[in-house]
Design an enzyme around this catalytic site. Structure first.
Site, PDB file in Angstrom:
ATOM      1  N   GLN A 192       0.840  -1.210   0.000  1.00  8.92           N
ATOM      2  CA  GLN A 192       0.000   0.000   0.000  1.00  8.92           C
ATOM      3  C   GLN A 192       0.870   1.253   0.000  1.00  8.92           C
ATOM      4  OE1 GLN A 192      -3.068  -0.397  -0.518  1.00  8.92           O
ATOM      5  NE2 GLN A 192      -4.381   1.160   0.403  1.00  8.92           N
ATOM      6  N   THR A 230      -7.095  15.175 -23.135  1.00  7.82           N
ATOM      7  CA  THR A 230      -7.409  15.402 -24.544  1.00  7.82           C
ATOM      8  C   THR A 230      -7.635  16.871 -24.881  1.00  7.82           C
ATOM      9  OG1 THR A 230      -8.419  13.202 -24.682  1.00  7.82           O
ATOM     10  CG2 THR A 230      -8.996  14.780 -26.408  1.00  7.82           C
ATOM     11  N   GLU A 273      -7.673  21.050 -24.814  1.00  8.41           N
ATOM     12  CA  GLU A 273      -6.563  22.019 -24.761  1.00  8.41           C
ATOM     13  C   GLU A 273      -5.277  21.406 -25.298  1.00  8.41           C
ATOM     14  OE1 GLU A 273      -6.626  25.398 -23.907  1.00  8.41           O
ATOM     15  OE2 GLU A 273      -8.765  24.997 -24.046  1.00  8.41           O
ATOM     16  N   ASP A 281      -4.256  17.413 -27.250  1.00 15.40           N
ATOM     17  CA  ASP A 281      -4.059  16.002 -26.924  1.00 15.40           C
ATOM     18  C   ASP A 281      -2.644  15.800 -26.380  1.00 15.40           C
ATOM     19  OD1 ASP A 281      -4.880  12.997 -27.521  1.00 15.40           O
ATOM     20  OD2 ASP A 281      -2.825  13.285 -28.227  1.00 15.40           O
TER      21      ASP A 281
END
Length: 691
Positions: free
Chosen positions: A383, A472, A474, A476
């Site tokens: 963890q 994606t 503004e 890719d």
């Protein structure tokens, strides 16, 4: 006998024999406690294995993190806490979510008196702080605010002139003029120069005629268009009729135009404009995305946003910039604020997700030694491995985006060409790298919280779905990373032609040769903790990898270009180029994190930040250990030491994990997930389901 310290072009086996010779005859000297270099990097004292991590003042750490932004963000949080009617419920229809989102934004502006638009011009850092805060309330609200003020409003202010500011500022500011940013088309998103919508000048009526020539040119995914927008900044090819007997026309390239799309009083769609709803999306359903088609829509000549190019009454075109490409670059350069905002907001999403996951992992107990109480799941190494480097990354990204915002603010004041170029590449790289990392981390956080992470009320699903599109819009991410790689290659070429380098790439000034020379066989074997935690070693390792990738891809491109041409060579090396861009951005992030650690005035806070910074650096170095081993930059014993120390640092950061997430300073109202509450988490959770 040959000099055993001279590697020349020896095979790997012989080089390693020589490295062993040097190691045996030249034992490691004490590592210097301070090393002069960029930013005067100082190796802060690090705790011994048995020393407990210094006490953390959450208040001191929180103040250092948020600084002067604290007040405006608390105003946002307090306003929404006082207005339960504006809280986004767990289950809500698309139509209701859209209306709620508009009410939230209107209330923020008109009732709370927070005017984000003014900060875009006066103090961008405060605008981005507001954006992060409202994104914590609802990511849809943060995006809707961005569409109204950063995209629609920003395009008018940045691409227009005084007449546009005088006419539109107040209406945009007070939401009387809700608007859209109509750039993307069905067939063209990233390739803006390929847009097909036309704006043809009619000299008889002194108007532009906006047309959608084919279905591929329909404006698509336009935020605010489906329901609320009354105006749109439409990006279209400016077409001028040629004067003279021959007729014909000239394409002047992509320009921006203000196009009214709905009646200001009745809100009815204006003649010649067709608006359709893009429908229910994977996420962000509080934002009303629509599609726009134009049928011979006429607008006044003054509606051309004419900062970089203008048309006179008699149809003559003038511009201070000589070519279509330069005008296009200047236009896009003024729109980088959207990328800056997405990078900054993505860090905010990561902070919330990590806060929920860490608090739950501290709360949840499971298994343990025989006949002993169960232990917190954050005490399990697996963890810690999932969450502690992620927590360190949230801190690293926080300081990197603060730096980006500062650079953006300086650029807006100076309009210096070098600053514009620097911010363009830096914003592209940070937006791409951070949003991709956050997207992956949201799934990891969900998995780290087991079945309870799957409950919608605990927010991981909503955060993941709403944030996913950050990769994606503004720009890719794959396209943006290529821009970074292209800029690096340009800087690389200029370096060896005697040119200057912009600020972001300044480490290349230190001579590529120093990073690309044969690795020092002594330092390749140093494995002491003070060496591995020295910022000089960490930065050198990051920059060595970047420099190595840059040099090798330059050679590969040159080789392939002879047979495949420039485009073919680029495509052949594309994965290499993307890795180069990511490596460079990681170097920038680490450099800024180190600077911020060393600038921290409080000793205990600085000590804890140093711990977090070391984990960020060594975790990344371990991720790429194969590269370092292949190049003999790190010997086997040193690789093992890096791995062991990374695990130990994760363990140490676990000891202050609660304080580190508390310092993000999100009220329970903002975190909202029952399992992520600062106290009585299970009580909140059981009450939610009706107990």
């Amino acid at each position: 006998m040959d000099d055993p310290t001279h590697d020349g072009d020896s095979p790997p086996a012989l080089r390693r024999i020589r490295q062993l010779f040097l190691h045996l005859h030249h034992p490691s000297p004490p590592f210097p406690s301070s090393i002069a270099g960029e930013g005067q990097l100082v190796a802060l004292p690090c705790g011994s294995r048995g020393r407990k991590v210094a006490a953390v003042s959450v208040a001191e750490l929180g103040q250092y993190m948020r600084g002067r932004h604290r007040e405006i963000q608390e105003r946002v949080f307090e306003f929404f806490r006082s207005r339960p009617d504006l809280q986004t419920p767990v289950e809500i229809s698309t139509a209701d979510h859209r209306e709620l989102c508009m009410r939230q934004l209107t209330a923020l502006v008109r009732d709370a008196g927070i005017r984000p638009f003014r900060y875009i011009l006066e103090d961008p850092s405060l605008y981005f702080a507001i954006s992060e805060a409202v994104g914590g309330i609802d990511i849809s609200l943060g995006i809707k605010m961005g569409v109204q003020y950063s995209l629609w409003g920003g395009s008018v202010m940045n691409l227009g002139t005084k007449k546009h500011k005088d006419k539109y500022f107040d209406g945009i500011d007070n939401l009387d003029y809700p608007g859209c940013f109509a750039m993307t088309e069905l067939h063209h998103g990233s390739n803006v120069q390929g847009l097909q919508t036309t704006a043809t000048f009619d000299p008889v009526t002194d108007e532009f005629v906006i047309n959608t020539p084919n279905d591929g040119a329909i404006k698509w995914w336009i935020g605010n268009a489906a329901v609320h927008g009354k105006f749109a900044t439409v990006f279209a090819r400016l077409i001028l009729p040629l004067q003279g007997m021959g007729g014909g026309s000239a394409d002047m390239g992509v320009h921006a135009f203000i196009v009214p799309i709905r009646n200001l009083k009745t809100h009815s769609v204006l003649p010649g404009i067709e608006i359709n709803d893009c429908g229910h999306k994977i996420g962000l359903n509080g934002v009303d995305n629509g599609a726009l088609r134009f049928h011979s829509v006429r607008i006044p000549r003054d509606n051309l946003l004419n900062r970089f190019g203008d048309v006179s009454r008699d149809g003559k075109y003038t511009s201070s910039l000589p070519t279509i490409n330069k005008r296009f670059a200047a236009t896009l350069g003024e729109l980088v604020g959207g990328r800056v905002g997405l990078a900054y907001s993505s860090v905010g999403v990561l902070k919330i997700a990590v806060t929920i996951a860490v608090r739950y992992s501290l709360l949840r107990q499971q298994f343990g030694p025989p006949k002993q109480p169960e232990v917190s799941i954050l005490d399990y190494q697996s963890q810690q491995h999932k969450l502690m480097p992620m927590l360190a990354s949230a801190y690293a990204f926080h300081f990197a985006t603060l730096y980006l915002v500062d650079k953006y603010s300086e650029m807006k004041k100076s309009h210096d060409d070098e600053a514009v170029s620097d911010v363009h590449a830096l914003s592209a790289g940070l937006k791409a790298y951070i949003t991709s990392y956050t997207a992956k981390s949201l799934s990891t956080c969900r998995e780290a919280c087991g079945g309870h992470g799957y409950a919608a009320v605990n927010r991981f699903g909503t955060l993941r779905n709403d944030h996913d599109i950050f990769q994606t819009f503004e720009g890719d991410n794959t396209v943006l990373l290529q821009q970074v790689a292209a800029d690096l290659l340009k800087q690389y070429k200029e370096k060896f032609q005697g040119g200057t380098l912009t600020a972001t790439w300044s480490y290349l000034r230190e001579s590529m040769a120093s990073y690309l020379s044969q690795p020092n066989p002594l330092t390749a074997r140093w494995e002491r903790e003070d060496h591995l935690r020295d910022p000089k070693f960490q930065l050198d390792a990051f920059r060595y990898r970047t420099s190595r990738l840059l040099q090798t891809v330059a050679v590969r491109l040159q080789k392939h270009a002879k047979k495949l041409g420039g485009f073919g060579a680029w495509n052949r090396c594309l994965n290499h180029l993307l890795t180069l861009a990511e490596s460079h951005i990681e170097s920038v992030i680490l450099g800024k994190f180190i600077n911020c650690v060393q600038s921290c005035p409080d000793q205990n806070t600085r000590h804890v930040l140093k711990l977090v910074c070391d984990l960020y650096a060594l975790d990344r170095i371990w991720n790429y250990i194969g590269t370092y081993r292949n190049d003999d930059y790190v010997a086997p014993n040193k690789a093992k030491a890096i791995h062991k120390l990374t695990e130990y640092l994760s363990f140490q950061v676990r000891g202050v994990a609660r304080e580190l997430v508390d310092a993000f300073d999100f009220p329970d109202y903002v975190t909202r997930a029952p399992i992520g509450m600062s106290s009585e988490a299970y009580a909140h959770y059981t009450q939610y389901v009706g107990f």
